[in-house]
Design a protein around this motif. Structure first.
Motif, PDB file in Angstrom:
ATOM      1  N   SER A  36      16.974 -15.213  -5.313  1.00  0.00           N
ATOM      2  CA  SER A  36      15.744 -15.857  -4.843  1.00  0.00           C
ATOM      3  C   SER A  36      14.545 -15.474  -5.707  1.00  0.00           C
ATOM      4  O   SER A  36      13.690 -16.308  -6.013  1.00  0.00           O
ATOM      5  N   GLU A  37      14.495 -14.205  -6.098  1.00  0.00           N
ATOM      6  CA  GLU A  37      13.390 -13.733  -6.944  1.00  0.00           C
ATOM      7  C   GLU A  37      13.384 -14.444  -8.293  1.00  0.00           C
ATOM      8  O   GLU A  37      12.332 -14.876  -8.785  1.00  0.00           O
ATOM      9  N   GLU A  38      14.540 -14.579  -8.905  1.00  0.00           N
ATOM     10  CA  GLU A  38      14.640 -15.192 -10.226  1.00  0.00           C
ATOM     11  C   GLU A  38      14.536 -16.712 -10.167  1.00  0.00           C
ATOM     12  O   GLU A  38      13.997 -17.342 -11.075  1.00  0.00           O
ATOM     13  N   ALA A  39      15.063 -17.322  -9.091  1.00  0.00           N
ATOM     14  CA  ALA A  39      15.061 -18.782  -8.982  1.00  0.00           C
ATOM     15  C   ALA A  39      13.660 -19.316  -8.705  1.00  0.00           C
ATOM     16  O   ALA A  39      13.250 -20.349  -9.234  1.00  0.00           O
ATOM     17  N   GLY A  40      12.919 -18.612  -7.866  1.00  0.00           N
ATOM     18  CA  GLY A  40      11.577 -19.061  -7.530  1.00  0.00           C
ATOM     19  C   GLY A  40      11.572 -19.981  -6.319  1.00  0.00           C
ATOM     20  O   GLY A  40      12.606 -20.505  -5.892  1.00  0.00           O
ATOM     21  N   GLN A  46      21.607 -20.963  -3.714  1.00  0.00           N
ATOM     22  CA  GLN A  46      22.800 -20.514  -4.419  1.00  0.00           C
ATOM     23  C   GLN A  46      23.966 -21.459  -4.176  1.00  0.00           C
ATOM     24  O   GLN A  46      24.748 -21.748  -5.077  1.00  0.00           O
ATOM     25  N   ARG A  47      24.085 -21.969  -2.952  1.00  0.00           N
ATOM     26  CA  ARG A  47      25.180 -22.885  -2.632  1.00  0.00           C
ATOM     27  C   ARG A  47      24.998 -24.245  -3.309  1.00  0.00           C
ATOM     28  O   ARG A  47      25.967 -24.851  -3.776  1.00  0.00           O
ATOM     29  N   GLN A  48      23.764 -24.739  -3.360  1.00  0.00           N
ATOM     30  CA  GLN A  48      23.513 -25.998  -4.060  1.00  0.00           C
ATOM     31  C   GLN A  48      23.872 -25.859  -5.537  1.00  0.00           C
ATOM     32  O   GLN A  48      24.476 -26.765  -6.131  1.00  0.00           O
ATOM     33  N   TYR A  49      23.496 -24.725  -6.110  1.00  0.00           N
ATOM     34  CA  TYR A  49      23.827 -24.482  -7.511  1.00  0.00           C
ATOM     35  C   TYR A  49      25.346 -24.464  -7.709  1.00  0.00           C
ATOM     36  O   TYR A  49      25.864 -25.041  -8.676  1.00  0.00           O
ATOM     37  N   PRO A 119      19.167 -20.835 -16.944  1.00  0.00           N
ATOM     38  CA  PRO A 119      18.617 -19.563 -17.431  1.00  0.00           C
ATOM     39  C   PRO A 119      18.186 -18.632 -16.293  1.00  0.00           C
ATOM     40  O   PRO A 119      18.256 -17.407 -16.430  1.00  0.00           O
ATOM     41  N   ARG A 120      17.753 -19.186 -15.162  1.00  0.00           N
ATOM     42  CA  ARG A 120      17.333 -18.364 -14.032  1.00  0.00           C
ATOM     43  C   ARG A 120      18.537 -17.668 -13.389  1.00  0.00           C
ATOM     44  O   ARG A 120      18.458 -16.498 -13.006  1.00  0.00           O
ATOM     45  N   VAL A 121      19.641 -18.400 -13.261  1.00  0.00           N
ATOM     46  CA  VAL A 121      20.852 -17.811 -12.689  1.00  0.00           C
ATOM     47  C   VAL A 121      21.417 -16.747 -13.620  1.00  0.00           C
ATOM     48  O   VAL A 121      21.874 -15.693 -13.172  1.00  0.00           O
ATOM     49  N   ALA A 122      21.357 -17.007 -14.930  1.00  0.00           N
ATOM     50  CA  ALA A 122      21.825 -16.018 -15.908  1.00  0.00           C
ATOM     51  C   ALA A 122      20.994 -14.742 -15.803  1.00  0.00           C
ATOM     52  O   ALA A 122      21.519 -13.625 -15.872  1.00  0.00           O
ATOM     53  N   ALA A 123      19.690 -14.901 -15.595  1.00  0.00           N
ATOM     54  CA  ALA A 123      18.810 -13.737 -15.456  1.00  0.00           C
ATOM     55  C   ALA A 123      19.123 -12.977 -14.170  1.00  0.00           C
ATOM     56  O   ALA A 123      19.105 -11.738 -14.144  1.00  0.00           O
ATOM     57  N   ALA A 124      19.423 -13.714 -13.089  1.00  0.00           N
ATOM     58  CA  ALA A 124      19.775 -13.076 -11.814  1.00  0.00           C
ATOM     59  C   ALA A 124      21.073 -12.291 -11.947  1.00  0.00           C
ATOM     60  O   ALA A 124      21.178 -11.149 -11.479  1.00  0.00           O
ATOM     61  N   ASP A 125      22.068 -12.893 -12.604  1.00  0.00           N
ATOM     62  CA  ASP A 125      23.353 -12.214 -12.797  1.00  0.00           C
ATOM     63  C   ASP A 125      23.175 -10.943 -13.620  1.00  0.00           C
ATOM     64  O   ASP A 125      23.774  -9.898 -13.316  1.00  0.00           O
ATOM     65  N   GLU A 126      22.354 -11.031 -14.651  1.00  0.00           N
ATOM     66  CA  GLU A 126      22.108  -9.871 -15.507  1.00  0.00           C
ATOM     67  C   GLU A 126      21.401  -8.761 -14.732  1.00  0.00           C
ATOM     68  O   GLU A 126      21.719  -7.582 -14.882  1.00  0.00           O
ATOM     69  N   LYS A 127      20.483  -9.151 -13.871  1.00  0.00           N
ATOM     70  CA  LYS A 127      19.745  -8.174 -13.082  1.00  0.00           C
ATOM     71  C   LYS A 127      20.657  -7.475 -12.072  1.00  0.00           C
ATOM     72  O   LYS A 127      20.534  -6.273 -11.823  1.00  0.00           O
ATOM     73  N   ILE A 128      21.581  -8.224 -11.498  1.00  0.00           N
ATOM     74  CA  ILE A 128      22.540  -7.649 -10.544  1.00  0.00           C
ATOM     75  C   ILE A 128      23.438  -6.639 -11.259  1.00  0.00           C
ATOM     76  O   ILE A 128      23.640  -5.517 -10.787  1.00  0.00           O
ATOM     77  N   LEU A 129      23.978  -7.036 -12.405  1.00  0.00           N
ATOM     78  CA  LEU A 129      24.890  -6.164 -13.135  1.00  0.00           C
ATOM     79  C   LEU A 129      24.166  -4.944 -13.715  1.00  0.00           C
ATOM     80  O   LEU A 129      24.794  -3.906 -13.932  1.00  0.00           O
ATOM     81  N   SER A 130      22.861  -5.065 -13.931  1.00  0.00           N
ATOM     82  CA  SER A 130      22.106  -3.942 -14.495  1.00  0.00           C
ATOM     83  C   SER A 130      22.031  -2.766 -13.522  1.00  0.00           C
ATOM     84  O   SER A 130      21.666  -1.654 -13.920  1.00  0.00           O
ATOM     85  N   LEU A 131      22.378  -2.992 -12.259  1.00  0.00           N
ATOM     86  CA  LEU A 131      22.405  -1.910 -11.280  1.00  0.00           C
ATOM     87  C   LEU A 131      23.589  -0.974 -11.523  1.00  0.00           C
ATOM     88  O   LEU A 131      23.644   0.122 -10.973  1.00  0.00           O
TER      89      LEU A 131
END
Length: 222
Positions: A36-40, A46-49, A119-131
């Motif tokens: 939600s933070e990255e998508a805006g 997420q389900r629509q995507y 690009p927003r979903v890619a950024a969200a995935d990267e942020k999740i994995l960065s944990l």
């Protein structure tokens, strides 16, 4: 970021830190928050995507196919597709191979929305994995994929429950009587119970888009 020792002690004491269902639910909440933070605001859910991504590059999929590919339950998917039709993200037309079936196709509006979200979903995935530390990221994704595949195989009947899934309490107790062995549990032989299926999820209007569902145990007569 400083860890809360008090929170860790509470989790350890009540056993939540050893519960896969609870921990996965917590991880889901974290993932959806980051998405939600990255998508805006006003972006695809997420389900629509997931639906648009499943339709991308195809000539159309039935709702049954979309259920299988996305993991969204049938009733929720039907409501989701109706909303996406109204927003002109997808289109629906009769299948040329099966007159009884309708195919859902990605519409021009859906393609534009998908391209904007990539690009927003890619950024969200990267942020999740960065944990996680770098060496653990691939293993984490592989484990998630393995859990999903194992559950799908179990639901399709391609694999059978392991023999050791019956607890010691449920196993027949062998007693000697008159020189012969007899299985007794309250005078009756016990049958192995099948694994209970998972529930099919929640509606699109739910406060949190929960993709991990608690098991629903069905009564089985013995």
């Amino acid at each position: 970021m400083k860890k809360s020792k008090h929170g860790d002690k509470v989790m350890s004491k009540n056993g939540l830190d050893t519960s896969p269902s609870h921990l996965l639910h917590r991880v889901l909440q974290i993932a959806l928050d980051i998405y939600s933070e990255e998508a805006g605001e006003g972006a695809l859910s997420q389900r629509q995507y997931a639906v648009l991504k499943a339709l991308e590059g195809s000539e159309g999929l039935s709702q049954t196919d979309l259920v299988r590919v996305t993991g969204i339950d049938r009733s929720t998917l039907a409501d989701l597709v109706s909303r996406m039709l109204a927003k002109e993200l997808v289109a629906r037309e009769r299948s040329v191979t099966d007159a009884r079936a309708n195919l859902v196709q990605i519409a021009p509006g859906g393609k534009a929305a998908l391209a904007e979200m990539e690009p927003r979903v890619a950024a969200a995935d990267e942020k999740i994995l960065s944990l996680l530390s770098a060496p653990k990221r691939d293993s984490f994704v592989k484990l998630l994929r393995k859990l999903t595949a194992a559950r799908e195989e179990a639901l399709s009947g391609e694999i059978k429950p392991r023999k050791d899934t019956v607890s010691d309490v449920e196993k027949p107790v062998k007693e000697k009587k008159g020189g012969k062995k007899k299985d007794k549990v309250s005078g009756k032989k016990m049958k192995k119970l099948p694994f209970p299926p998972l529930s099919e999820g929640v509606s699109e209007d739910a406060t949190t888009e929960e993709l991990v569902h608690a098991p629903v145990v069905k009564a089985v007569s013995v």
